[in-house]
Every structure is written in structure tokens, then in C-alpha cells.
Design an enzyme around this catalytic site. Structure first.
Site, PDB file in Angstrom:
ATOM      1  N   SER A 181       4.437   6.145  -3.227  1.00 39.57           N
ATOM      2  CA  SER A 181       5.126   7.109  -2.383  1.00 39.57           C
ATOM      3  C   SER A 181       6.632   6.899  -2.495  1.00 39.57           C
ATOM      4  O   SER A 181       7.097   5.921  -3.080  1.00 39.57           O
ATOM      5  CB  SER A 181       4.692   6.936  -0.923  1.00 39.57           C
ATOM      6  OG  SER A 181       5.143   5.686  -0.422  1.00 39.57           O
ATOM      7  N   THR A 228       0.855  -1.185   0.000  1.00 40.13           N
ATOM      8  CA  THR A 228       0.000   0.000   0.000  1.00 40.13           C
ATOM      9  C   THR A 228       0.896   1.242   0.000  1.00 40.13           C
ATOM     10  O   THR A 228       2.019   1.211   0.491  1.00 40.13           O
ATOM     11  CB  THR A 228      -0.938   0.036   1.213  1.00 40.13           C
ATOM     12  OG1 THR A 228      -0.175   0.229   2.413  1.00 40.13           O
ATOM     13  CG2 THR A 228      -1.738  -1.256   1.320  1.00 40.13           C
ATOM     14  N   GLY A 229       0.383   2.316  -0.573  1.00 39.80           N
ATOM     15  CA  GLY A 229       1.205   3.516  -0.693  1.00 39.80           C
ATOM     16  C   GLY A 229       2.411   3.269  -1.570  1.00 39.80           C
ATOM     17  O   GLY A 229       3.483   3.838  -1.348  1.00 39.80           O
ATOM     18  N   TYR A 283      -0.336  11.909  14.090  1.00 37.94           N
ATOM     19  CA  TYR A 283       0.606  11.044  13.371  1.00 37.94           C
ATOM     20  C   TYR A 283       1.364  10.153  14.343  1.00 37.94           C
ATOM     21  O   TYR A 283       1.435   8.936  14.179  1.00 37.94           O
ATOM     22  CB  TYR A 283       1.583  11.888  12.557  1.00 37.94           C
ATOM     23  CG  TYR A 283       2.588  11.087  11.765  1.00 37.94           C
ATOM     24  CD1 TYR A 283       2.250  10.522  10.543  1.00 37.94           C
ATOM     25  CD2 TYR A 283       3.881  10.907  12.242  1.00 37.94           C
ATOM     26  CE1 TYR A 283       3.166   9.789   9.809  1.00 37.94           C
ATOM     27  CE2 TYR A 283       4.812  10.175  11.521  1.00 37.94           C
ATOM     28  CZ  TYR A 283       4.447   9.624  10.304  1.00 37.94           C
ATOM     29  OH  TYR A 283       5.370   8.886   9.596  1.00 37.94           O
TER      30      TYR A 283
END
Length: 350
Positions: free
Chosen positions: A12, A8-9, A196
Site C-alpha cells: 500500500s 502487513t499491507g 472504519y
């Protein structure tokens, strides 16, 4: 038999660098089927094309998944299971830090007490964020970084946990995962300014609980930290900072790296621990350790295990809370589906 890997991602910086590392090691030619899980399909196709240009024989697929959206995660999981009968590695790498703000006062305080290098390396104490709420009524950071991944894992459990198969969950966490930012009474971090950090600490806790419940099924979970990587997220901390100044600052960062090995700086260096775990026997890994991507002052990359500030009791409570939240989400979706069906019947009758 080919190994199936879902990242996933994947478009990036660190996610794409991981895919490049796998390709550079020529593991994908015959051994691995790679699936790029991305929110933006245009960027996903761009990433896939770039990988295939340098490795035309690789098996690279794309899957649309937005971990901040419950519906998107459920659709992606169903689509994945239609395409693949197994999943060997699930890299839970997608993540956000929305609207990061640099606390100048905390920075200068760190200069005075000698903690500034550690603060820069982890973001601890100098970065705050303003969170938002998703259409599903979740805090966005919590949903994207943690709950969406948990839900994806739960939906893919049947292809991860199979007889005679060993599989791995590998989380991209952070050295900014601080116990002080997390609360079991506020797991979504609605009342704080460090969403975060809270979400990353929660992923550390969750990984421990998953090992407790799933090791006997052949599934192992680990967490990594990419270190301080120069990405778009870093640049957004100072949105008015001209791009060329970041280039001028690079020699300063290289100098700092002589004193702290967490300054990995490039996505390729940051992906080191993610790739290292791909090559390990998961049974040999420590569920209480985080695997850090590190870079020496001379630029050599390596992986190091460091004990996390976590405990099994807290991790189990979080796990149960997430299971309860999963039940609530599915019950709500079922109610919505039943309402649509009922409304449809009424329209037909009229």
C-alpha cells in the site's frame, strides 16, 4: 544480530513508503530482514522488485497474508515461523475502508460551523461506508483492520516474545478513530455506518490492553496516524472525479496545510511516525498516546504524540472479547478438520 521486520499491507502507499524509508536510511543492508506481508502476491513481487532495484543488497522477502481471512492468517503465521526464528517489529498496517461515501450535507454543515478543515483532516462526520461479510461470517472491516491482525499477533507470539528480546507491535490507526463510533456491545459494528472509525478506535483500545499484558514479556505496542494522505482510498471517495482535478486541487491542499499539520498528503510523509517508532526505545513510549505523522506548512515532516480518548477498563473488555472470538474460531476450524478426517475414513471404508 539482524532485526526481522514484518509489514502487513506492505504494497500500500504508506506501507511501501515505510519500506522505502528504511532502505533510504540504509538500515536494511546489514541490520534488518524485511518481510512484505501482502494479500496480492503479484503486487507484493512488484513491490519487492522495486525495492531491490534501488537497494540490491537488501534482504526483502514476501509473505501472502489476507487479514480478512482466518485461514490465510493462520497459514501465513505458520509459514513465517518456518522461515524465521524471531520477529522484532510487526507493523500492523493492512486496512480497508470499503465503498466510502461522502456526506455532502455534513460537509456544508461543517462549512457553516467552521469545522470543515478538521472534518477533511480526519474524515469524521463526512465519510460513511457500507460494510460486507467475509466467508468466515465476520464484518469485513473488523476482520481486516482488527481481528485478523490480532490473530496474526497471537500466532506469532512465540517469535515476538523471547528471553532477552524486545519487540514492537506498531498499528496504523487514524485520527478518524472516534469513541462515538465504537460499542462493546457491537465490536464488529454490524449495526452502524462507521465501520472504519470503529475498527481504528478498537485498535487504539487493543494496543493499550496488549501493553498491559505483554510489557513484562518484552513486547510493546504503539499506534500511529499517517494524517491525510493522497492515496487510491482518497480518490475512491469521489469515484467520478477525474484524476486531473485532484492534481489541480493540490495547491488548495498545500494551502490548507498552512492551517493544519495533519495534511501530510504524500505516503512518504504519512509513514513518518511509523519510521520514527522504529528508532525509539519502546520502554520510553506512552501507551496512552497516538503517534501522528505531521507536516508543517513548509513541508517539513515530524512526529508528535497526542493523548488518545481511551481507558484501560474498556480496553480490557475488548481484549477478552477478542480472546473469546479467537477460541471460537479455532474450535470451529478444529471441528471442520475433524469432520474432514471422519469423512475421509468413511470413504476409505466404503
Amino acid at each position: 544480530m539482524n532485526k526481522v521486520v514484518l509489514v502487513t499491507g506492505a504494497n500500500s502507499g504508506v506501507g511501501l513508503a515505510l519500506c522505502e524509508k528504511l532502505l533510504d536510511e540504509k538500515l536494511l543492508d546489514e541490520e534488518v530482514q524485511l518481510c512484505l506481508g501482502c494479500r496480492n502476491m503479484q503486487r507484493a513481487q512488484t513491490a519487492r522488485s522495486a525495492l531491490l532495484r534501488s537497494h540490491p543488497s537488501a534482504q526483502v522477502d514476501v509473505l501472502q497474508v489476507d487479514t480478512s481471512s482466518t485461514a490465510s492468517v493462520l497459514r501465513a503465521a505458520q509459514e513465517f515461523k518456518l522461515r524465521y526464528s524471531r520477529l522484532d517489529y510487526l507493523y500492523l498496517n493492512a486496512g480497508i475502508m470499503p465503498n466510502p461515501q461522502f456526506d455532502v450535507k455534513a460537509f456544508f454543515h461543517g462549512l457553516l460551523n467552521g469545522r470543515v478543515i478538521g472534518m477533511l483532516a480526519t474524515g469524521s462526520g463526512i465519510l460513511t461506508q457500507k460494510d460486507s461479510v467475509t466467508p468466515d461470517a465476520f464484518q469485513e472491516v473488523f476482520a481486516t483492520n482488527l481481528f485478523g491482525h490480532f490473530l496474526l499477533f497471537r500466532e506469532l507470539e512465540s517469535v515476538l516474545c523471547q528471553d532477552g528480546q524486545t519487540s514492537q507491535l506498531i498499528w496504523t490507526s487514524s485520527s478518524n478513530a472516534q469513541r462515538s463510533s465504537f460499542s462493546l456491545e457491537d465490536v464488529q459494528h454490524r449495526r452502524g455506518s462507521q465501520p472504519y472509525s470503529s475498527s481504528k478506535y478498537a485498535s487504539d483500545l487493543l494496543s493499550l490492553a496488549l501493553n498491559s499484558h505483554y510489557n513484562q514479556k518484552g513486547l510493546y505496542s504503539s499506534v500511529t496516524c499517517p494524517g491525510f494522505v493522497m492515496t487510491n482510498l482518497t480518490y475512491r471517495v469521489f469515484p467520478s472525479f477525474p484524476a486531473f482535478l485532484w492534481t489541480l486541487l493540490m495547491p488548495v491542499f498545500w494551502l490548507i496545510r498552512m492551517f493544519t499539520n495533519t495534511f501530510t498528503l504524500t505516503p512518504l510523509n504519512g509513514a513518518e511516525a511509523l519510521f520514527w517508532l522504529f528508532k525509539q526505545k519502546p520502554e520510553s513510549l506512552d501507551p496512552y498516546s497516538k503517534y501522528h505523522s505531521l507536516t508543517s506548512g513548509l513541508g517539513n515532516t515530524y512526529t508528535q504524540a497526542r493523548k488518545m480518548d481511551i481507558d484501560l477498563k474498556t480496553s480490557e473488555v475488548l481484549y477478552e472479547k477478542l480472546l473469546q472470538l479467537e477460541r471460537e474460531v479455532k474450535r470451529k476450524l478444529q471441528d471442520q478438520q475433524e469432520t474432514k478426517i471422519s469423512t475421509g475414513f468413511k470413504i476409505i471404508e466404503n
